[in-house]
Enzyme design. Sequence first.
Site, PDB file in Angstrom:
ATOM      1  N   THR A   3      36.133 -25.479 141.096  1.00 55.07           N
ATOM      2  CA  THR A   3      37.543 -25.665 141.429  1.00 55.07           C
ATOM      3  C   THR A   3      38.156 -26.882 140.733  1.00 55.07           C
ATOM      4  OG1 THR A   3      39.001 -26.309 143.260  1.00 55.07           O
ATOM      5  CG2 THR A   3      36.712 -26.865 143.502  1.00 55.07           C
ATOM      6  N   TYR A  62      35.873 -30.695 150.456  1.00 51.43           N
ATOM      7  CA  TYR A  62      35.771 -29.401 149.751  1.00 51.43           C
ATOM      8  C   TYR A  62      35.418 -29.617 148.275  1.00 51.43           C
ATOM      9  CZ  TYR A  62      37.276 -25.327 147.136  1.00 51.43           C
ATOM     10  OH  TYR A  62      37.326 -24.283 146.240  1.00 51.43           O
TER      11      TYR A  62
END
Length: 326
Positions: A122, A146
């Site tokens: 990501t 995250y």
Amino acid sequence: MILVTGGAGYIGSHFVLKMLEKGEEVIVFDNLELGHIEIIDKLKKYGKLKFIKGDLKILDDIRGVFLSNKDISSVVHFAAYSQVAESVKHPQKYYYNNVYGTLNLLNAMLEFGVKKIIFSSTAATYGNPKYTPIDENHLQNPINPYGNTKLMIEKIMDDYDKAYGLKSVRLRYFNVAGADSESRIGEWHVPETHLIPNILKADKNKSFKMFGTDYETNDGTCIRDYINIEDLVQAHIKALEYLNKQEITNYFNIGTNGGNSVKEVFNICEQIKGEKIPIEIQQRREGDPAVLVADNTKAKQILNWIPEHDLNYSIKTAYKWENIIK
Ligand code: UDP
């Protein structure tokens, strides 16, 4: 045969659909916590799909998959929790699921001699951008749990390559948008937290909440790079071809080289819906950098991948899908 973890989720299911249409045999492994069995049932119509319900946090669940399917040649690993705000509140849940779950997967792969994996990384691994657009040489310094989980996994994969020869291609997604062009499947999160579906779902009973209009951007709202879901799927297909041919570890940004502000996205949604969408301006959401835009040169040059669909198209397909799942 390809093993796809998280194949019942948004991005995984779109990848599985394309692979089935290409005539590939696919095993989907998913615990159905966030994925949907209805999506699996639908996907089964399009080719040879075996579904195994299991949890990556249970080593024997994933070992069992390899034990009874000796012809798995590679893994495409989508299964993860992916919400920034939730990860700040519940880091334990994120590290346990994303990092520990992936360790079990990698260890099972090694045990059964499977040494190729495509991994969903990501833009959140970069943290607050030092420059824009962001290329792959940009410092990786996540600002939330995250992003940390995804960066940790990238590092684990590097170490597993050096020590055990496990080859990985990590695709660092920017903001994924849209649905299957034939509206067979689409984005289906419960609860929904993402921008485009939230705008499209808003109505007179539930206004759209815009998080922050005081950013240092032209119109004060955050700028993101929206990559079409089918273009993202193509990137995975190219990455798999690359991994099979070159057998080397690598990592790529998957974005469009351009960005749109939240207000711009909102305006396109209103246009496509053909009606005014009720809106409420709120405080900034924690952990949102002002601008996240990908430099996608590396993926274009090395994977020979080119995004084809613009944001307008993504929102049109998302809107069609919203009308189906309503
Ligand atoms: N956003 C918003 N309202 C929403 C959901 C998102 O204003 O209901 C904003 C969010 O603050 C961010 C952008 O839209 O600036 C994209 O957020 P999303 O959750 O879709 O993706 P992320 O950037 O977190 O991966």
